[in-house]
Design a protein around this motif. Structure first.
Motif: not given
Length: 249
Positions: A84-111
Motif C-alpha cells: 500500500i502507498s501509506g502506512q498503518i501503525f497499531l498500538i495494541p492493548s496487552s493480550m496477556k491475561a495477567s495484564d487484563i486482570a490488572r486493568v480490571l483490578r487497578e484501572g489506569y489514569d485515563v488522562g
C-alpha cells in the motif's frame, strides 16, 4: 485528525470496521495510527495478524509508565498481504491475561490517553489517528469521543442497539463532536438498505454513512485478515470506501 469508532454494545463489528477503514485510508496514501483502547477485551490485533509474541510494548505499558506510547506502535503495513502507498501503525492493548486482570483490578489514569494521542500524531507524523473504543460509555470512551474530530457509531438494526445508540448520540451531541456518522452493520440482505438508512436517519437525526449487509464472506474470513484487502472488488469494500470518503480526511 482523530476519529473514534464506537458502539454502545459489543459484537457490532466495531473493530472490523476500524481495521477496514484504517486500511482504506492507508491505501490512499495516509499515515494512519490505530489505538486499541478496548483494554478489557482487546481484539483488533488479530485482524492485522499480530500474535502475543509480536508485541514488545503495549498500550498498557504506556499507561503504567513503562514506555513512551510511540514505543508500542507496530508498523502492520507489511502484514496486509498487499503493498500500500501509506502506512498503518497499531498500538495494541496487552493480550496477556495477567495484564487484563490488572486493568480490571487497578484501572489506569485515563488522562494519559489524551497526552498519548497527541504524542502519537506528532512522533509518527500521522494524518489520521483511529481509536477503537471500548463498547458502552465510561470515562475512557467519553474522553475519546470528546477529543475526536469525527465519530463513527456502529449499530446493528435491533431494538437494543437502537436504545443504546440513542444514548450515545445524545452524549456526543452534548460533547459537540464536530462530525458524527452512523453505520448500520449486519443488516439482513432481504432488507432494503435505503429504507433502513431513512429510518435510522429519521430516528437519530444523524447521517448514515452506509448500511452494511450481513456478509458470508466476512463470516468466512473470521477475522483472519482485512476484508478490503482480501475482497477488493466486493460490494462491501465499496461501502467501506464510501464511509472513508464521508470522513473528509
Amino acid at each position: 485528525m482523530i476519529i473514534s469508532v464506537h458502539s454502545f454494545r459489543g459484537g457490532t463489528g466495531k473493530s472490523n470496521t476500524t481495521a477496514n477503514l484504517s486500511t482504506v485510508l492507508a491505501m490512499s496514501g495516509k499515515r494512519v495510527g490505530v489505538v486499541d483502547t478496548d483494554i478489557h477485551s482487546p481484539g483488533i490485533h488479530v485482524l492485522f495478524g499480530l500474535q502475543e509474541g509480536d508485541v514488545v510494548h503495549s498500550l498498557n505499558d504506556y499507561l503504567w509508565g513503562k514506555c513512551n506510547i510511540e514505543d508500542a506502535a507496530i508498523d502492520v503495513s507489511p502484514r496486509l498481504g498487499r503493498k500500500i502507498s501509506g502506512q498503518i501503525f497499531l498500538i495494541p492493548s496487552s493480550m496477556k491475561a495477567s495484564d487484563i486482570a490488572r486493568v480490571l483490578r487497578e484501572g489506569y489514569d485515563v488522562g494519559l490517553l489524551n497526552d498519548g494521542y497527541q504524542r502519537l500524531i506528532e512522533e509518527l507524523k500521522l494524518d489520521v489517528l483511529m481509536i477503537d473504543t471500548h463498547p458502552g460509555l465510561n470515562e475512557e470512551t467519553l474522553l475519546s469521543i470528546a477529543i475526536s474530530d469525527a465519530l463513527v457509531l456502529i449499530m446493528r438494526p435491533d431494538s437494543q442497539d437502537y436504545q443504546g445508540t440513542a444514548v450515545t448520540v445524545e452524549v456526543a451531541k452534548k460533547l459537540d463532536v464536530p462530525h458524527m456518522l452512523l453505520v448500520v452493520n449486519k443488516a439482513p440482505p432481504i432488507w432494503n438498505p435505503n429504507d433502513v438508512k431513512a429510518r435510522v436517519e429519521r430516528t437519530f437525526n444523524c447521517p448514515v454513512a452506509a448500511v452494511l449487509p450481513h456478509s458470508d464472506e466476512m463470516m468466512t474470513l473470521a477475522s483472519e485478515g482485512i476484508f478490503v484487502i482480501r475482497y477488493p472488488n466486493h460490494p462491501m469494500t465499496a461501502l467501506y470506501q464510501q464511509i472513508a470518503g464521508m470522513l473528509n480526511v
